[in-house]
Design an enzyme around this catalytic site. Structure first.
Site, PDB file in Angstrom:
ATOM      1  N   ASP A 275     106.547  -6.589  85.927  1.00 44.86           N
ATOM      2  CA  ASP A 275     106.439  -8.317  84.992  1.00 44.86           C
ATOM      3  C   ASP A 275     105.129  -8.496  86.052  1.00 44.86           C
ATOM      4  OD1 ASP A 275     107.208 -11.260  85.531  1.00 44.86           O
ATOM      5  OD2 ASP A 275     107.498 -10.646  87.652  1.00 44.86           O
ATOM      6  N   HIS A 278      99.628  -7.987  87.300  1.00 43.85           N
ATOM      7  CA  HIS A 278      97.943  -8.550  88.060  1.00 43.85           C
ATOM      8  C   HIS A 278      98.231  -9.276  88.953  1.00 43.85           C
ATOM      9  CE1 HIS A 278     100.322 -11.649  85.743  1.00 43.85           C
ATOM     10  NE2 HIS A 278      99.986 -12.866  87.220  1.00 43.85           N
ATOM     11  N   GLU A 316     103.102  -6.862  81.350  1.00 46.73           N
ATOM     12  CA  GLU A 316     102.738  -7.957  81.480  1.00 46.73           C
ATOM     13  C   GLU A 316     101.952  -7.630  82.369  1.00 46.73           C
ATOM     14  OE1 GLU A 316     104.166 -12.587  81.808  1.00 46.73           O
ATOM     15  OE2 GLU A 316     104.816 -11.334  83.652  1.00 46.73           O
ATOM     16  N   HIS A 347     100.733 -14.862  71.088  1.00 55.02           N
ATOM     17  CA  HIS A 347     101.903 -15.908  71.222  1.00 55.02           C
ATOM     18  C   HIS A 347     101.565 -17.516  71.837  1.00 55.02           C
ATOM     19  CE1 HIS A 347     103.437 -19.153  73.570  1.00 55.02           C
ATOM     20  NE2 HIS A 347     104.792 -18.552  73.161  1.00 55.02           N
ATOM     21  N   GLN A 417     107.411 -18.180  78.116  1.00 50.71           N
ATOM     22  CA  GLN A 417     106.834 -19.125  77.118  1.00 50.71           C
ATOM     23  C   GLN A 417     108.240 -20.750  76.163  1.00 50.71           C
ATOM     24  OE1 GLN A 417     104.277 -19.566  77.429  1.00 50.71           O
ATOM     25  NE2 GLN A 417     104.038 -17.228  77.951  1.00 50.71           N
TER      26      GLN A 417
END
Length: 636
Positions: A275, A278, A316, A347, A417
Site C-alpha cells: 500500500d 510512495h 501502489e 482508472h 476510488q
C-alpha cells in the site's frame, strides 16, 4: 532461525521461524524475543499470572534485544511488561503477535504454526500473466469463513486471484484495515489463523491465487505502542497518517521484510500488494525487499524439493515508479523488481470518460481524455514525467513506454476510488449502464492485468463507505471531522446540512450499508445479465488472450473520437489484438485515417467480442455510442 520447517517430504508444515516474537518450539516450550532499546527491563507475563524475566541478548550486535525460552504451551495468552524510559512500567502486546485474544490492546496468543494440515501441498501458484484479480473486504463478506464460501463461484466466473484488503489486527470490529497496528496477527473479528489458512488452502484447491494487501508505510493511531520502547519512528518527518517509519534502522527493515516472508511462507499467500509505498522515505528499501523475497522463495523451493513457486509483488505508488517494475517478465531470485503497479492513471481517465467528473485529481485527465486513455493502453502510465495541474504542476511519473502491458493492474473501481467518495457511490450509480459495460469489456479484454472490486461482477448498487470502529470517542470524532473538512471543499457540501448528512464513518450502520447484497442471478435479471457479461468476457480472455500475453507488446493506440479509442497489441503467437471502443454517448462518424485503417483490418479477422452490431456499424463508417469491438488479426 527464519526458515520453513519441513517435517516430512510429503507433509510440509509451513511454519516460518521468526527471529522475534513468540516462537513455539514444541514439547511445551516457547522462545520470546523483543527489540526494546528504550526499556530498562523486560518480562513476559503468561496467562496474566506468571511473569518470566527476559534477559538482554548476549550478542554484541543485538543491542536492545530481550529474550527468554520458557515452559509455555501453544494457545497461552501473554503480554510483555516493560520498564520504559519514556512511560514507566507498561504492558504491551507482542508487536509480532501471530494472534490476539481480543483487540489491539488485548493479550497476544502463542500459536503453534505447524498445527494446520495443508491439503494443497503441491500448489505452486500461477504465472503472473494469468492473473485476474478480485479485490474484497473480508469483514464485508463475513470474515475468513464467509470469503471461503464465496471462492467456488468466483473460480467458476473466471477469477484467478482474490486480493484481501489488509487483515492485520486493527482497532475495533470493523475497519478498512489500513489502521492496523499488529502486522503479523490476522484480525480476531475476521476469524482465527487456521480459518485464514483454510481460506487460502481452499482457493488453491480451486486453482486460485490469494493476494494480501499489506501496509508498510504507517501504523494506525490506536494500539501502537512501539514508540514507547523502541526508536521505530523518525522525529523529523511525517506521512499523511502520522510519524514516518525509520527505514534506516536495520531492526525496522527486518521487521517488515520478515513480515512479507511470514505471510508468503507460513500462510502461503501467492502475492502481496504494498500500500502507498510512495510514503516510504527510503525508496531503496523497496528494491531490497523484493530481492530478499525472491531469494527466500527460491531457497524455499530448494529446501522443500519442489518446482518453482510463483510469488508476485505489486505496488501502489503515486509516483508512477516505472523503474521498479518488470511486468512479471524477469522473476529471477535476486530481482529487486515488482510484477506490476496499480494503474491509477488508467482508472482516473476511464472515470472521467464514464462520469464527466473533473474535480480533484480528475482535473489532470479532463483535457483530451480519449488521447490520455490511448496513452494508457499504449504505454501504461499517462503521467511519465509531465507536470500535474492538480499537484501545482509538480512533475509526476517515470517513462513506462518500454514496459509490457502486464506491468499494470487496471481497474474501474477499487476500495479507495469508491470509499473515498463522500457518499461511496459505485459506478452503477454514476455512469450509463451501456457505457459501463463497454468499459468493463475493455478492462477484461485488454492485455493489462484486470481487477474487479467485490460486487462489480453483478453490477452491485450498494455504496462502499469508509468505516471504522474506534472505541476512543476522541479518535472517532477526529475521523468524522477529518472527513467533513475534506469534503467541505466541494460545492455540493458548502452548507453544514449537507455535511451533517454524510455517513458517520464510526457508525455500525455505515459498515452494514457497505456490504454488497448477495444475489441469485436467476432471481435478479440485472445481476444475471452482469454476471453473464462478465463470465463471457473472462472466458474469452482465458482462451484467446491470456496464453499469448508473455512477450506481448503494444503497437499503437489512438483517439478516434472525443471518447473513443482504437488500440493494437502484438501477442506472442504473432497475432494482433485490436480493440475499438466508444465510451461516449455520441456516435463517431467522422472517420479519420486511423479509423479507416481499423476497418481495413477487419477482413479475415477473428471477432472475439462485439457488444452488439458494432461490426456492421463500422462497415458503414460509424462507431456506435457505448460500444466495443475486439478482434484478433492473423499472424503475418
Amino acid at each position: 532461525m527464519n526458515s520453513l520447517v519441513p517435517l516430512h517430504p510429503n507433509n510440509v508444515r509451513f511454519h516460518y521461524r521468526l527471529p522475534f516474537g513468540a516462537e513455539y518450539l514444541g514439547n511445551g516450550r516457547t522462545r520470546f524475543r523483543l527489540w526494546a532499546p528504550l526499556a530498562k527491563t523486560a518480562a513476559v507475563e503468561l496467562d496474566g499470572r506468571h511473569r518470566v524475566p527476559m534477559s538482554p541478548s548476549l550478542s554484541s550486535d543485538e543491542e536492545g534485544w530481550f529474550e527468554v525460552e520458557t515452559d509455555c504451551e501453544a494457545l497461552t495468552q501473554y503480554h510483555y511488561v516493560l520498564m520504559s524510559q519514556i512511560d514507566g512500567e507498561i504492558s504491551v502486546p507482542d508487536p509480532a503477535s501471530r494472534c490476539q485474544a481480543g483487540d489491539v490492546h488485548a493479550d497476544s496468543v502463542v500459536i503453534d504454526a505447524s498445527a494446520y494440515q495443508w491439503q494443497t501441498l503441491d500448489w505452486r501458484g500461477r504465472p503472473w500473466h494469468e492473473t485476474v484479480l478480485y479485490e474484497l473486504h473480508v469483514g464485508a463478506l463475513g470474515g475468513f469463513a464467509g470469503v471461503t464460501q464465496r471462492l467456488q463461484e468466483l473460480a467458476e466466473l473466471g477469477i484467478t486471484a482474490v486480493e484481501l484488503m489488509p487483515v492485520s489486527e486493527f482497532p475495533g470490529a470493523y475497519n478498512w484495515g489500513y489502521d492496523g497496528v499488529l502486522p503479523y496477527a490476522p484480525d480476531a473479528s475476521y476469524g482465527t489463523p487456521e480459518q485464514l489458512k483454510q481460506l487460502i488452502d481452499t482457493a488453491h484447491s480451486l486453482g486460485m491465487m490469494v493476494f494480501l494487501d499489506v501496509v508498510y508505510n504507517h501504523f494506525g493511531p490506536d494500539g501502537n505502542y512501539l514508540a514507547s520502547y523502541s526508536p521505530f519512528f523518525r522525529n523529523d518527518t511525517n506521512t499523511p497518517w502520522g510519524q514516518s517509519i525509520d527505514f534506516h534502522r536495520p531492526e525496522v527493515v527486518d521487521f517488515f521484510a520478515q513480515n512479507a516472508l511470514y505471510w508468503l511462507q507460513e500462510y502461503r499467500f501467492d502475492g502481496l500488494r504494498l500500500d502507498a509505498v510512495h510514503a516510504i522515505g527510503d525508496q531503496s528499501w523497496l528494491r531490497t525487499l523484493a530481492a530478499k523475497v525472491r531469494a527466500a522463495i527460491a531457497l524455499e523451493d530448494e529446501e522443500i524439493g519442489l518446482e518453482k513457486r510463483h510469488v508476485h509483488l505489486v505496488l501502489e505508488h503515486d509516483g508512477n515508479a516505472a523503474s521498479l517494475l518488470n511486468g512479471g517478465v524477469a522473476g529471477e531470485s535476486g530481482s529487486g523488481k515488482y510484477e506490476a503497479q496499480w494503474n491509477d492513471d488508467g482508472h482516473h481517465v476511464l472515470h472521467v470518460l464514464l462520469t464527466g467528473e473533473t474535480g480533484g485529481y480528475y482535473a489532470d485527465y479532463a483535457i483530451q481524455p480519449a488521447e490520455k486513455l490511448a496513452r494508457c493502453l499504449r504505454e501504461g502510465f499517462i503521467y511519465q514525467g509531465e507536470p500535474s495541474p492538480y499537484r501545482d504542476n509538480e512533475l509526476r511519473g517515470e517513462s513506462s513506454v518500454e514496459l509490457p502491458p502486464t506491468a499494470f493492474v487496471l481497474f474501474l473501481q477499487n476500495h479507495d476510488q469508491i470509499g473515498n467518495r463522500a457518499r461511496g457511490e459505485r459506478l452503477t450509480a454514476l455512469a450509463d449502464p451501456a457505457a459501463l459495460r463497454a468499459a468493463q469489456a475493455l478492462l477484461l479484454l485488454s492485455p493489462q492485468i484486470p481487477m474487479l472490486f467485490m460486487g462489480e461482477e453483478y453490477g452491485a448498487a450498494q455504496p462502499f463507505y469508509y468505516f471504522t470502529s474506534h472505541a476512543d470517542e476522541k479518535l472517532a470524532d477526529a475521523v468524522r471531522m477529518g472527513r467533513r473538512k475534506e469534503f467541505s471543499r466541494f460545492p455540493e457540501f458548502a452548507d453544514s446540512a449537507a455535511l451533517d448528512a454524510l455517513p458517520d464513518p464510526n457508525s455500525f450502520s455505515t459498515f452494514m450499508a457497505s456490504i454488497p447484497e448477495p444475489v441469485a442471478p436467476e432471481e435478479d435479471a440485472s445481476a444475471g445479465q452482469w454476471m453473464g457479461w462478465c463470465y463471457r468476457l473472462l472466458l474469452i480472455r482465458r482462451e484467446a488472450i491470456t496464453p499469448y500475453l508473455p512477450g506481448a507488446i503494444a503497437l499503437d493506440a489512438q483517439a478516434i473520437g472525443p471518447a473513443a479509442v482504437y488500440a493494437r497489441w502484438r501477442l506472442n503467437n504473432g497475432t494482433v489484438l485490436c480493440i475499438t471502443v466508444n465510451l461516449g454517448k455520441e456516435a463517431v462518424t467522422d472517420s479519420s485515417d486511423t479509423t479507416l485503417d481499423a476497418l481495413a483490418t477487419l477482413a479475415g479477422a477473428d471477432v472475439l467480442f462485439d457488444s452488439g452490431g458494432v461490426l456492421d456499424s463500422l462497415a458503414g463508417g460509424v462507431l456506435s455510442p457505448h460500444s466495443i469491438l475486439v478482434i484478433r488479426e492473423a499472424a503475418r
